[in-house]
Design a protein around this motif. Structure first.
Motif, short mmCIF file in Angstrom:
data_model
loop_
_atom_site.label_atom_id
_atom_site.label_comp_id
_atom_site.label_asym_id
_atom_site.label_seq_id
_atom_site.Cartn_x
_atom_site.Cartn_y
_atom_site.Cartn_z
N LYS A 165 0.84 -1.19 0.00
CA LYS A 165 0.00 0.00 0.00
C LYS A 165 0.88 1.25 0.00
N ARG A 166 0.57 2.17 -0.88
CA ARG A 166 1.26 3.46 -0.87
C ARG A 166 0.74 4.28 0.31
N PHE A 167 1.62 5.06 0.88
CA PHE A 167 1.28 5.85 2.06
C PHE A 167 0.42 7.06 1.66
N ILE A 168 -0.60 7.32 2.44
CA ILE A 168 -1.46 8.48 2.23
C ILE A 168 -1.32 9.38 3.45
N LYS A 169 -0.79 10.56 3.26
CA LYS A 169 -0.57 11.48 4.37
C LYS A 169 -1.90 12.02 4.91
N LYS A 170 -1.94 12.20 6.21
CA LYS A 170 -3.14 12.77 6.83
C LYS A 170 -3.42 14.17 6.33
N SER A 171 -2.36 14.86 5.89
CA SER A 171 -2.52 16.23 5.41
C SER A 171 -3.37 16.31 4.15
N MET A 172 -3.57 15.18 3.46
CA MET A 172 -4.45 15.17 2.29
C MET A 172 -5.90 15.33 2.68
N GLY A 173 -6.21 15.07 3.95
CA GLY A 173 -7.58 15.16 4.41
C GLY A 173 -8.38 13.92 4.06
N ASN A 199 0.49 23.79 -3.25
CA ASN A 199 0.78 22.46 -2.69
C ASN A 199 1.14 21.48 -3.82
N PRO A 200 2.28 21.70 -4.48
CA PRO A 200 2.65 20.84 -5.61
C PRO A 200 2.78 19.37 -5.25
N LYS A 201 3.12 19.07 -4.01
CA LYS A 201 3.25 17.67 -3.60
C LYS A 201 1.89 16.98 -3.54
N PHE A 202 0.84 17.78 -3.32
CA PHE A 202 -0.51 17.20 -3.29
C PHE A 202 -0.87 16.66 -4.66
N LEU A 203 -0.65 17.47 -5.71
CA LEU A 203 -0.91 17.00 -7.07
C LEU A 203 0.01 15.84 -7.42
N LYS A 204 1.28 15.93 -7.03
CA LYS A 204 2.24 14.88 -7.35
C LYS A 204 1.81 13.53 -6.77
N ARG A 205 1.13 13.55 -5.62
CA ARG A 205 0.69 12.30 -5.00
C ARG A 205 -0.34 11.57 -5.86
N PHE A 206 -0.95 12.26 -6.79
CA PHE A 206 -1.94 11.62 -7.66
C PHE A 206 -1.31 10.99 -8.89
N GLU A 213 -8.86 12.22 -11.87
CA GLU A 213 -9.86 13.29 -12.06
C GLU A 213 -11.18 12.98 -11.38
N GLU A 214 -11.38 11.73 -10.94
CA GLU A 214 -12.59 11.37 -10.21
C GLU A 214 -12.42 11.52 -8.70
N MET A 215 -11.25 12.03 -8.28
CA MET A 215 -11.00 12.22 -6.85
C MET A 215 -10.48 13.62 -6.52
N TYR A 216 -9.79 14.24 -7.46
CA TYR A 216 -9.02 15.43 -7.15
C TYR A 216 -9.88 16.62 -6.74
N PHE A 217 -10.77 17.05 -7.62
CA PHE A 217 -11.62 18.21 -7.30
C PHE A 217 -12.49 17.92 -6.09
N GLN A 218 -12.98 16.68 -5.99
CA GLN A 218 -13.81 16.31 -4.85
C GLN A 218 -13.03 16.43 -3.54
N THR A 219 -11.81 15.91 -3.51
CA THR A 219 -11.03 15.92 -2.27
C THR A 219 -10.63 17.34 -1.87
N VAL A 220 -10.22 18.15 -2.86
CA VAL A 220 -9.82 19.52 -2.54
C VAL A 220 -11.01 20.32 -2.02
N LEU A 221 -12.13 20.28 -2.72
CA LEU A 221 -13.26 21.14 -2.35
C LEU A 221 -14.01 20.65 -1.11
N MET A 222 -14.11 19.34 -0.94
CA MET A 222 -14.85 18.82 0.21
C MET A 222 -14.06 18.93 1.51
#
Length: 287
Positions: A165-173, A199-206, A213-222
């Motif tokens: 499993k790739r690590f998902i930082k808590k900072s991603m929300g 937050n260039p590292k946030f985009l890089k994590r994707f 594209e089915e997660m990015y806008f949703q995660t940022v805005l929500m």
């Protein structure tokens, strides 16, 4: 104030031109064409001569499922935001078609509501709760899954067997997923772009995720103050049940009554080689 139509396309460019003609002077249009597509300079110039087309490019090679699809959307957002007259933004594809009249579109500009489907992950809506999309390495940018998904499948299977499993930082929300296509206020789009730039590292994590594209806008805005302004009706009419020619299904004239009674803004998806639905919807929009 105008509305921005952001379009990604990779084929059927006559259909794309027909789609553009459905929008009048109240809309500005921004287009990304898959870099893999055969798209001549002559055709590009022809489309750019259409009065409300403001931008067209081939910045990214877009493989289905790959992160470059998301990057193409973000680029279109950045460019459209440079025009202060754009107050509302709609993301569609070249195979979509508007349902409501151009005049009726105006109420979405005025109600200041963001229309974005979003659900928390993991979700029963997706296999493995959708977490394999971001917890595993998905190599859709390296391999074209439309031609073969052998290596994508084998590398994913190996990771599952090894319980990797790739690590998902808590900072991603909290992670959110949903339908790719949305209709958003200028303020919401600007927030996503500013968040991405800061937050260039946030985009890089994707990178190496599946359908980012089915997660990015949703995660940022929500995970922002915009959460309370989001209407989870994305205003797209889609048929996920019949599987006619694809998933979602290709719509035809038999869907006309259901489409116009849905009160949605866009129908997804159509093929001009298949049916008379284009003419029926175009006529309906003029009434």
């Amino acid at each position: 104030m105008k509305q921005a139509i952001l379009i990604t396309a990779y084929k059927d460019f006559n259909q794309l031109k027909r789609l553009i003609l459905e929008f009048d002077h109240r809309f500005n249009i921004y287009i990304h064409i898959d870099k893999k597509s055969s798209f001549s300079d002559t055709l590009k110039d022809d489309i750019l001569q259409m009065s409300n087309v403001k931008y067209i490019s081939q910045d990214y090679k877009v493989n289905w499922g790959g992160v470059n699809h998301l990057k193409a959307y973000l680029k279109l957002c950045e460019v459209a935001l440079t025009s202060k007259e754009n107050g509302f933004f709609h993301l569609i594809t070249g195979q979509d078609f508007p349902i409501q009249s151009n005049k009726d579109f105006r109420k979405y500009l005025e109600n200041c509501q963001n229309h974005l489907s979003a659900f928390t992950m993991p979700s029963k809506a997706w296999a493995h709760g959708g977490m394999d999309r971001i917890e595993l390495f998905n190599f859709y940018d390296l391999f074209n899954a439309k031609k073969t998904n052998k290596w994508i499948y084998l590398t994913k299977r190996l990771q599952l067997r090894l319980k990797f499993k790739r690590f998902i930082k808590k900072s991603m929300g909290q992670l959110y997923g949903g339908n790719t296509y949305w209709s958003l206020t200028r303020e919401a789009v600007q927030y996503v772009i500013t968040h991405t730039q800061e937050n260039p590292k946030f985009l890089k994590r994707f990178n190496f995720t599946f359908c980012a594209e089915e997660m990015y806008f949703q995660t940022v805005l929500m995970n922002s103050s915009f959460k309370e302004s989001i209407n989870h009706d994305d205003l797209r009419y889609m048929d996920w049940a019949t599987g006619r020619g694809g998933n979602p299904a290709f719509l035809d004239e038999t869907d006309f009554e259901s489409i116009i009674n849905s009160k949605k803004l866009f129908a997804r998806k159509l093929s001009q080689d298949r049916n008379a639905l284009f003419e029926m919807l175009s006529k309906y929009r003029q009434e």
